[in-house]
Enzyme design. Structure first.
Site, short mmCIF file in Angstrom:
data_model
loop_
_atom_site.label_atom_id
_atom_site.label_comp_id
_atom_site.label_asym_id
_atom_site.label_seq_id
_atom_site.Cartn_x
_atom_site.Cartn_y
_atom_site.Cartn_z
N PHE A 8 0.86 -1.19 0.00
CA PHE A 8 0.00 0.00 0.00
C PHE A 8 0.89 1.23 0.00
O PHE A 8 1.86 1.30 0.75
CB PHE A 8 -0.93 -0.01 1.22
N SER A 42 0.76 -1.56 5.89
CA SER A 42 1.52 -1.40 7.13
C SER A 42 0.90 -2.15 8.31
O SER A 42 1.61 -2.60 9.21
CB SER A 42 1.65 0.09 7.47
N PHE A 43 -0.41 -2.30 8.31
CA PHE A 43 -1.10 -3.02 9.38
C PHE A 43 -0.65 -4.48 9.43
O PHE A 43 -0.61 -5.09 10.50
CB PHE A 43 -2.61 -2.94 9.16
N GLU A 44 -0.29 -5.05 8.27
CA GLU A 44 0.10 -6.46 8.19
C GLU A 44 1.58 -6.71 8.47
O GLU A 44 2.02 -7.86 8.52
CB GLU A 44 -0.27 -7.02 6.81
N VAL A 67 2.04 5.33 5.87
CA VAL A 67 0.65 5.60 6.22
C VAL A 67 0.42 7.09 6.01
O VAL A 67 1.11 7.92 6.61
CB VAL A 67 0.35 5.20 7.68
N ASP A 71 -9.23 11.25 5.20
CA ASP A 71 -10.36 11.98 5.76
C ASP A 71 -11.00 11.29 6.96
O ASP A 71 -11.93 11.83 7.56
CB ASP A 71 -11.43 12.19 4.68
N THR A 72 -10.52 10.10 7.31
CA THR A 72 -11.13 9.36 8.41
C THR A 72 -10.09 9.07 9.49
O THR A 72 -8.91 9.38 9.34
CB THR A 72 -11.71 8.01 7.91
N HIS A 74 -8.99 6.21 10.16
CA HIS A 74 -8.28 4.99 9.77
C HIS A 74 -6.76 5.16 9.93
O HIS A 74 -6.06 4.25 10.36
CB HIS A 74 -8.63 4.62 8.32
N ARG A 113 10.09 12.33 2.20
CA ARG A 113 10.82 11.50 3.16
C ARG A 113 11.30 10.18 2.55
O ARG A 113 11.97 9.39 3.21
CB ARG A 113 9.93 11.22 4.38
#
Length: 131
Positions: A8, A42-44, A67, A71-72, A74, A113
């Site tokens: 992602f 990144s969550f995994e 990450v 807008d949320t 998450h 970055r």
């Protein structure tokens, strides 16, 4: 040296990976001693990092992700889970799991970055892994 890289935001994570690989090469880490494992996001990263750390095959696991705030809320869930999960992976496996996950406000900041104006944070994380 093992690297776990999130697909992602791959436009960013691939540049971070390239920076890390260049740093490893400069510090004479051999290509055959480097493995790259791609995960969806990144969550995994944390469970894969822990499994690799526990395998006994690596001196360090470099965790690369990006990450970007949306807008949320998450963003908060993913970035906090990645950070605490990577810390836990290192503690539970006994192998350093280096945090190379960018947490950025927007894509411009992430790209800066990942080899732009702010240097390459993947290269910096690789220095930590070889140190």
């Amino acid at each position: 040296m093992e690297k776990v890289v999130a697909r992602f935001n791959e436009i960013v994570t691939r540049k971070l990976l390239e920076g890390a690989l260049d740093t490893f090469k400069r510090y004479l880490v051999k290509d055959q001693d480097i493995d790259v494992v791609w995960v969806p996001g990144s969550f995994e990263i944390p469970p894969v990092a822990q499994k690799l750390g526990k395998s006994g095959n690596y001196h360090a696991v470099l965790c690369i992700g990006a990450v970007v705030r949306g807008d949320t809320t998450h963003y908060d869930a993913v970035s906090n889970s990645a950070a605490s999960g990577i810390l836990s992976a290192g503690l539970n496996s006994g192998v350093p799991c280096v945090f190379g996950v960018l947490t950025c406000e927007d894509m411009d900041q992430a790209l800066n970055r990942a080899g732009g104006k702010s240097g390459n944070k993947g290269a910096e994380a690789a220095l930590t892994a070889v140190g």
